[in-house]
Design an enzyme around this catalytic site. Structure first.
Site, PDB file in Angstrom:
ATOM      1  N   ASP A   3      22.892 115.713  34.224  1.00 14.65           N
ATOM      2  CA  ASP A   3      23.929 114.791  34.771  1.00 14.65           C
ATOM      3  C   ASP A   3      23.980 115.412  36.492  1.00 14.65           C
ATOM      4  O   ASP A   3      22.929 115.994  36.905  1.00 14.65           O
ATOM      5  CB  ASP A   3      25.386 115.418  34.266  1.00 14.65           C
ATOM      6  CG  ASP A   3      26.411 114.375  34.135  1.00 14.65           C
ATOM      7  OD1 ASP A   3      26.741 113.652  35.237  1.00 14.65           O
ATOM      8  OD2 ASP A   3      26.880 113.873  33.025  1.00 14.65           O
ATOM      9  N   GLU A  60      28.973 104.674  33.920  1.00 20.69           N
ATOM     10  CA  GLU A  60      29.437 105.078  35.191  1.00 20.69           C
ATOM     11  C   GLU A  60      28.684 104.954  36.641  1.00 20.69           C
ATOM     12  O   GLU A  60      28.860 105.667  37.322  1.00 20.69           O
ATOM     13  CB  GLU A  60      30.251 106.396  35.447  1.00 20.69           C
ATOM     14  CG  GLU A  60      31.313 106.541  34.137  1.00 20.69           C
ATOM     15  CD  GLU A  60      31.784 108.027  34.133  1.00 20.69           C
ATOM     16  OE1 GLU A  60      32.970 107.909  33.844  1.00 20.69           O
ATOM     17  OE2 GLU A  60      31.241 108.897  34.329  1.00 20.69           O
ATOM     18  N   HIS A  93      24.646 109.424  37.911  1.00 21.26           N
ATOM     19  CA  HIS A  93      24.845 110.707  37.332  1.00 21.26           C
ATOM     20  C   HIS A  93      23.472 111.604  37.732  1.00 21.26           C
ATOM     21  O   HIS A  93      23.040 112.523  37.131  1.00 21.26           O
ATOM     22  CB  HIS A  93      25.160 110.861  35.859  1.00 21.26           C
ATOM     23  CG  HIS A  93      26.591 110.369  35.431  1.00 21.26           C
ATOM     24  ND1 HIS A  93      27.572 111.333  35.768  1.00 21.26           N
ATOM     25  CD2 HIS A  93      26.957 109.488  35.031  1.00 21.26           C
ATOM     26  CE1 HIS A  93      28.748 110.633  35.405  1.00 21.26           C
ATOM     27  NE2 HIS A  93      28.297 109.686  35.097  1.00 21.26           N
TER      28      HIS A  93
HETATM   29  C1  ACM Z   1      31.189 109.038  29.988  1.00 20.07           C
HETATM   30  O1  ACM Z   1      32.249 109.577  29.140  1.00 20.07           O
HETATM   31  N1  ACM Z   1      30.843 108.735  31.018  1.00 20.07           N
HETATM   32  C2  ACM Z   1      30.185 108.280  28.669  1.00 20.07           C
END
Ligand code: ACM
Length: 639
Positions: free
Chosen positions: A314, A449, A384
């Site tokens: 991440d 995201e 991410h």
């Molecule tokens: C997530 O909670 N961004 C998959």
């Protein structure tokens, strides 16, 4: 200097006309020395925005959760004295005691970093609601300890229970299966008496095993009499689950003979409701030593779950050793005050680091496989990716303005650029090594995201858009995802991802599995588009969410309040139309680690809700019973 030279206390205050309110801080100098020309850093998931308004402090910089401030010029903090300051301009209001500073440190004039303890976020001028019990006492109708509850239970029992279940004549494979569940039990309950014996014992009860072709997959059945237990199974995993059920029955009877019995007559017929009974763990935001991951896998096996979704990368760190890129797990797995990746999410004055070697991965994958659990690895791309980009800055366009977009977590320009060929070389190398390490049919590539607006300030991305007729950020994302899917196919793997993979044109639905997390309706839309779906809605299955509204109850709250009862009673299949139901493969708990600073915190948030999701994954709706669950849940194993 004292061991804890500084303490930072914080509280949240409401502001008329500004829903987000602000923070008030007091820094106590316990170091025994006067300090001047210093800075203070705190990490907080409630972030201070660019509209920060400080009183008695100067806001210096922020990166995601990292905030750095200084006192006004010339300020001196005497030993025993304190400095009070305020920061308004938050991105959202605080709702719980864990919404403030998670950690802090003080940087002295000579550049050294000193530890600073932090407390809970206090609530100014309003009642701080104490946490209340999260589970009712519950009620047991049938006195048996079974988690998850089987499909059909028709039993009678007495208080007398056997010393152990003694295996009658059995094949070598069956003996191995018994020993495997015995070892699982011993690891989970170190102080408890073992459930099984391979040779006769006084007051033991005979256990006979028989393989029956009619019991497919995970199904098994049990028949009880006063002097014998018979277990029928079709496959190795069915055998494991039947043995686990027996271990649970005996565990309950020993634990609390007043509440639970071991059956002396009757039967259990059992098979899971869903094929995908998953649990995800984010090891990027916080690192979990391999032994802890391995224990979580043991707990999943106890709950008859069969998927471990390992979120390995991440923004905050890359945790998977890639031999071709050693810097990913040195630079890319280290956060510290003087490191390329700044402290976040509870980090203090000392650097923190951690990763899984390929040997660790092989060990975990083999351990999980031995318990019938598939490890689905995730590398979260193209968003991410702050940790990757700290190692490979060339995977963004050098001509793109430095803060041209921010992720929802506040990281600037954090996505691999789809217009750079090196991006695909990087991903290909990572996939090559992952394909060797993980036998799973899926590689989860994240896809969540990506900030709207990503890459639009990149001349290289603009050129690609023009050449290929691509529109917007999500058109670019889809272009990237389709190439990624092709690369996975070439390696014999299917693509799994979060629900946003479908945006901007998505990918080929064939063999693709997406996880519906943002809201339940998304799952139905995905199924309609032809994707296989696993339901992981934050509103029921995100185990980092707070469990009650009370200020003093810890947890995140952006997806709402998720009580154990909500996790348990939620029906993921809910509004799925009949014709789409076959696309819904199952359910999954997600353990996002931003707030998880200790084992105690982990256990408070994850249990009993993990067990609730396990039962939602296994037990038919008709046998779910919240009061029974509440009575049994406190006896579950914890990390
Ligand atoms: C997530 O909670 N961004 C998959």
């Amino acid at each position: 200097m004292a061991n804890i030279p500084f303490v930072l206390e914080n509280s949240w205050h409401a502001i008329d006309g500004d829903l987000t309110g602000g923070f008030s801080f007091v820094l106590h100098n316990m170091s025994g020395e006067e300090i001047s020309d210093f800075r203070v850093v705190f990490t907080s998931l409630t972030r201070v925005t660019a509209k920060a308004v400080c009183e008695n402090a100067v806001f210096l910089r922020r990166n995601a959760n990292f905030h750095e401030l200084s006192p006004p010029a010339g300020f001196k903090l005497a030993p025993g004295a304190s400095w009070s300051f305020k920061v308004d301009g938050l991105h959202r209001p605080a709702r719980h005691r864990t919404d403030g500073a998670k950690s802090a440190y003080v940087t002295l004039a000579d550049g050294t970093h000193k530890p600073c303890a932090v407390g809970d976020l206090m609530l100014e001028g309003a009642h701080s609601e104490p946490a209340t019990p999260l589970l009712p006492e519950g009620k047991i109708e049938a006195p048996y300890f079974l988690q998850p509850w089987p499909k059909t239970v028709s039993l009678d029992g007495t208080a007398a229970y056997p010393v152990a279940l003694v295996l009658a004549s059995a094949s070598a494979e069956e003996k191995e299966a018994v020993q495997k569940v015995q070892s699982l039990y011993q690891r989970l309950f170190e102080a408890a008496h073992v459930p099984f014996a391979l040779s006769p014992v006084h007051e033991g009860r005979e256990l006979s095993l028989s393989q029956t072709a009619s019991l497919a997959g995970s199904a098994y059945s049990l028949d009880f009499s006063a002097d014998k237990v018979s277990l029928s199974y079709g496959t190795q995993v069915g055998l494991q689950y039947g043995l686990t059920t027996l271990a649970q029955l005996l565990h309950g009877a020993r634990l609390d003979a007043g509440s639970f019995s071991f059956p002396t007559s009757g039967s259990i017929e059992d098979a899971p409701r869903y094929d995908w009974r998953g649990c995800h763990l984010d090891v990027s935001r916080q690192f979990y030593p391999l032994a802890d991951v391995s224990r979580l896998v043991d707990i999943l096996a106890w709950f008859k779950m069969n998927i471990f979704h390992w979120h390995l990368t991440d923004d905050e760190a890359w945790r998977l050793e890639i031999k071709a890129y050693p810097e990913l797990t040195t630079v890319g797995a280290t956060r510290g005050p003087d490191a390329p990746l700044l402290p976040q999410l509870g980090d203090g004055a000392e650097p923190v680091s951690g990763f899984y070697s390929q040997e660790d991965v092989k060990e975990l994958v083999a351990h999980a496989a031995s318990l019938g659990i598939e490890v689905v690895p995730e590398v979260d791309i193209p968003g991410h990716c702050t940790a990757v980009l700290s190692v490979f800055p060339d995977l963004t366009d050098g001509q793109e303005a430095p803060e041209s977009y921010h992720s929802v977590q506040g990281f600037p320009n954090n996505a691999l650029n789809p217009a750079i060929e090196g991006t695909y070389d990087f991903v290909a190398t990572v996939f090559d090594e992952m394909a060797e390490l993980f036998p799973s049919r899926y590689v989860h590539i994240g896809g969540d995201e990506v900030a709207d607006g990503s890459w639009l300030a990149s001349p290289m991305a603009r050129e690609l858009m023009q050449k290929e007729g691509i529109e917007g950020t999500f058109g670019l994302q889809s272009y990237f995802m389709k190439r990624v899917q092709q690369m996975l196919q070439e390696r014999g793997k299917c693509l799994a991802g979060w629900d946003e993979v479908s945006h901007g044109g998505g990918v080929s639905a064939e063999g693709t599995l997406l996880m519906a997390w943002r809201k339940p309706e998304v799952g139905i839309e995905l199924a309609r588009e032809g994707y296989d779906v696993v339901m992981t809605p934050g509103q029921a299955y995100y185990l980092d969410m707070v469990q009650s509204e009370a200020w003093q109850e810890p947890g995140a709250s952006w997806a709402g309040t998720v009580s154990p009862e909500q996790s348990y009673t939620y029906e993921a299949e809910g509004d799925f139309p009949d014709e789409l139901r076959a696309r819904m493969k199952g359910v999954q708990a997600c353990i996002w680690s931003e707030h998880f600073l200790s084992r105690g915190y982990f256990n408070h948030l994850v249990f009993p809700r993990l067990c609730a999701v396990a039962e939602a994954a296994w037990s038919p709706r008709s046998v779910k019973d919240w009061q029974r669950f509440a009575a049994l849940a406190p006896h579950s194993p914890k990390l």
